[in-house]
Design an enzyme around this catalytic site. Structure first.
Site, PDB file in Angstrom:
ATOM      1  N   LEU A 161       9.887 -20.784  -4.389  1.00  0.00           N
ATOM      2  CA  LEU A 161       8.997 -19.814  -3.725  1.00  0.00           C
ATOM      3  C   LEU A 161       7.623 -19.914  -4.378  1.00  0.00           C
ATOM      4  CD1 LEU A 161       8.609 -17.192  -1.862  1.00  0.00           C
ATOM      5  CD2 LEU A 161       9.000 -15.907  -3.964  1.00  0.00           C
ATOM      6  N   ASP A 182       0.828  -1.210   0.000  1.00  0.00           N
ATOM      7  CA  ASP A 182       0.000   0.000   0.000  1.00  0.00           C
ATOM      8  C   ASP A 182       0.861   1.259   0.000  1.00  0.00           C
ATOM      9  OD1 ASP A 182      -2.335   1.445   0.016  1.00  0.00           O
ATOM     10  OD2 ASP A 182      -2.735   1.184   2.159  1.00  0.00           O
ATOM     11  N   HIS A 198       2.463   3.464  -9.099  1.00  0.00           N
ATOM     12  CA  HIS A 198       2.207   2.046  -9.408  1.00  0.00           C
ATOM     13  C   HIS A 198       3.383   1.440 -10.178  1.00  0.00           C
ATOM     14  CE1 HIS A 198      -1.679   2.270  -7.679  1.00  0.00           C
ATOM     15  NE2 HIS A 198      -2.230   3.006  -8.609  1.00  0.00           N
TER      16      HIS A 198
HETATM   17  C1  IPE Z   1      -5.506  -2.630  -0.193  1.00  0.00           C
HETATM   18  O1  IPE Z   1      -5.118  -1.310  -0.395  1.00  0.00           O
HETATM   19  C2  IPE Z   1      -5.551  -3.342  -1.510  1.00  0.00           C
HETATM   20  C3  IPE Z   1      -4.276  -3.582  -2.164  1.00  0.00           C
HETATM   21  C4  IPE Z   1      -3.101  -3.285  -1.680  1.00  0.00           C
HETATM   22  C5  IPE Z   1      -4.368  -4.206  -3.444  1.00  0.00           C
HETATM   23  P1  IPE Z   1      -6.189  -0.153  -0.567  1.00  0.00           P
HETATM   24  O2  IPE Z   1      -5.413   1.094  -0.709  1.00  0.00           O
HETATM   25  O3  IPE Z   1      -7.139  -0.467  -1.641  1.00  0.00           O
HETATM   26  O4  IPE Z   1      -6.952  -0.213   0.826  1.00  0.00           O
HETATM   27  P2  IPE Z   1      -7.888   0.860   1.544  1.00  0.00           P
HETATM   28  O5  IPE Z   1      -8.898   1.275   0.527  1.00  0.00           O
HETATM   29  O6  IPE Z   1      -7.029   2.007   1.953  1.00  0.00           O
HETATM   30  O7  IPE Z   1      -8.459   0.129   2.700  1.00  0.00           O
HETATM   31  C1  IPE Z   2      -1.457   0.273  -3.422  1.00  0.00           C
HETATM   32  O1  IPE Z   2      -1.267   1.652  -3.457  1.00  0.00           O
HETATM   33  C2  IPE Z   2      -1.753  -0.302  -4.785  1.00  0.00           C
HETATM   34  C3  IPE Z   2      -3.131  -0.807  -4.925  1.00  0.00           C
HETATM   35  C4  IPE Z   2      -4.096  -0.708  -4.057  1.00  0.00           C
HETATM   36  C5  IPE Z   2      -3.420  -1.485  -6.170  1.00  0.00           C
HETATM   37  P1  IPE Z   2      -2.473   2.662  -3.463  1.00  0.00           P
HETATM   38  O2  IPE Z   2      -2.870   2.934  -4.880  1.00  0.00           O
HETATM   39  O3  IPE Z   2      -3.569   2.197  -2.581  1.00  0.00           O
HETATM   40  O4  IPE Z   2      -1.786   3.938  -2.839  1.00  0.00           O
HETATM   41  P2  IPE Z   2      -2.407   4.982  -1.810  1.00  0.00           P
HETATM   42  O5  IPE Z   2      -2.968   4.199  -0.671  1.00  0.00           O
HETATM   43  O6  IPE Z   2      -3.464   5.715  -2.573  1.00  0.00           O
HETATM   44  O7  IPE Z   2      -1.274   5.839  -1.408  1.00  0.00           O
HETATM   45 MG    MG Z   3      -4.019   2.466  -0.613  1.00  0.00          MG
END
Ligand code: IPE
Ligand code: IPE
Ligand code: MG
Length: 260
Positions: A141, A30, A47
């Site tokens: 793995l 995240d 990303h």
């Molecule tokens: C959780 O992250 C999902 C992934 C890492 C794929 P999100 O960024 O979507 O989670 P919330 O919305 O903050 O809970």
């Molecule tokens: C995690 O990073 C990637 C996915 C959920 C696919 P985010 O896109 O949630 O990044 P933040 O949380 O907005 O910083």
């Molecule tokens: Mg996120």
């Protein structure tokens, strides 16, 4: 003590050996968006960097002796993001398969998918299935990719299949549910890591994570490097997993014969 060495021209920190390596590590990757915003970059760049980072962490997992790694790549809730971002996240998975599959295969990585491929564009769904088939024989793995995955959705599917298989209510145990979730032949995660400072599961492995150790760090996913990963595994090594028992019971179990 940590020492710097060089590998392929890159400086690399020699890290101290880990006292206890978790068998199964799950990661909620995240913070890509915030990492990018902090640098005045578009979310897409976050990303992209996050994907690049994943390559390094997979290699580090192999290096540290982790046997199973489950990564959260796209949740059932992520469909609520702007369409453009959803499309980008799909494309990233496809690119990752196109570019990395052979190298992952060569490193002995077995790719698996958990989640629903129904609802995923057919070309991508086929690539995911093919990648899993291609690497099926690898043992070094197991890389479980949670894509279009939701823990509640997984439990709903499990219950539907249990009913469809005609299993009578009195015969359903915790083991039955474990047999019907996507990770049926894998041990539960020992450690769940979440980056970016959030302290929630966001619907990730809610059945399997019942007794997982949880480690969170403020670091955003694109910046979560090999050393940070090592730190998380070292922290795990210091945890005392009681599984409901007392410290005294655990001490007694570890006491050597002849010791008081
Ligand atoms: C959780 O992250 C999902 C992934 C890492 C794929 P999100 O960024 O979507 O989670 P919330 O919305 O903050 O809970
Ligand atoms: C995690 O990073 C990637 C996915 C959920 C696919 P985010 O896109 O949630 O990044 P933040 O949380 O907005 O910083
Ligand atoms: Mg996120």
């Amino acid at each position: 003590m940590a020492l710097l060495t060089r590998e392929n021209g890159h400086a690399r920190l020699d890290l101290p050996p880990l006292e206890k390596v978790p068998t199964h590590v799950a990661i909620i990757m995240d913070g890509n968006g915030r990492w990018a915003r902090q640098r005045g970059l578009p979310r897409s760049e976050g990303h992209r960097q996050g994907t690049e980072n994943l390559r390094h962490i997979i290699r580090a997992a192999v290096e540290f002796g982790v046997s199973i790694m489950t990564i959260y790549a796209f949740s059932t809730e992520n469909w609520s993001r702007p369409r453009r971002e959803v499309r980008l996240l799909m494309r990233i998975l496809e690119m990752m398969i196109d570019r990395e599959l052979q190298e992952l295969y060569d490193e002995g990585v077995q790719i698996r998918h958990i989640g629903e491929l129904n609802g995923i564009e057919s070309r991508l769904a086929r690539k995911v299935r093919d990648a899993c088939d291609y690497t099926r024989g690898n043992q070094r793995l197991i890389l479980n990719v949670a894509f279009n995955y939701g823990g509640r959705d997984e439990i709903v599917h499990a219950v539907q299949r249990i009913v469809r298989d005609g299993i009578p209510a009195h015969a359903i145990t915790e083991a039955t549910i474990s047999d019907y979730v996507y990770t049926s032949d894998l041990p539960d995660p020992d450690l769940i890591i979440r980056t970016s400072g959030e302290c929630r599961l966001s619907n990730f492995l809610i059945w399997q994570g019942a007794y997982s150790e949880i480690y969170t760090t403020e670091t955003y996913w694109p910046a979560f490097d090999r050393e940070e990963f090592h730190k998380a595994l070292a922290a795990y090594g210091k945890r005392r997993r009681r599984f409901g028992r007392t410290d005294e019971q655990i001490d007694a179990e570890y006491r050597l014969p002849g010791q008081a």
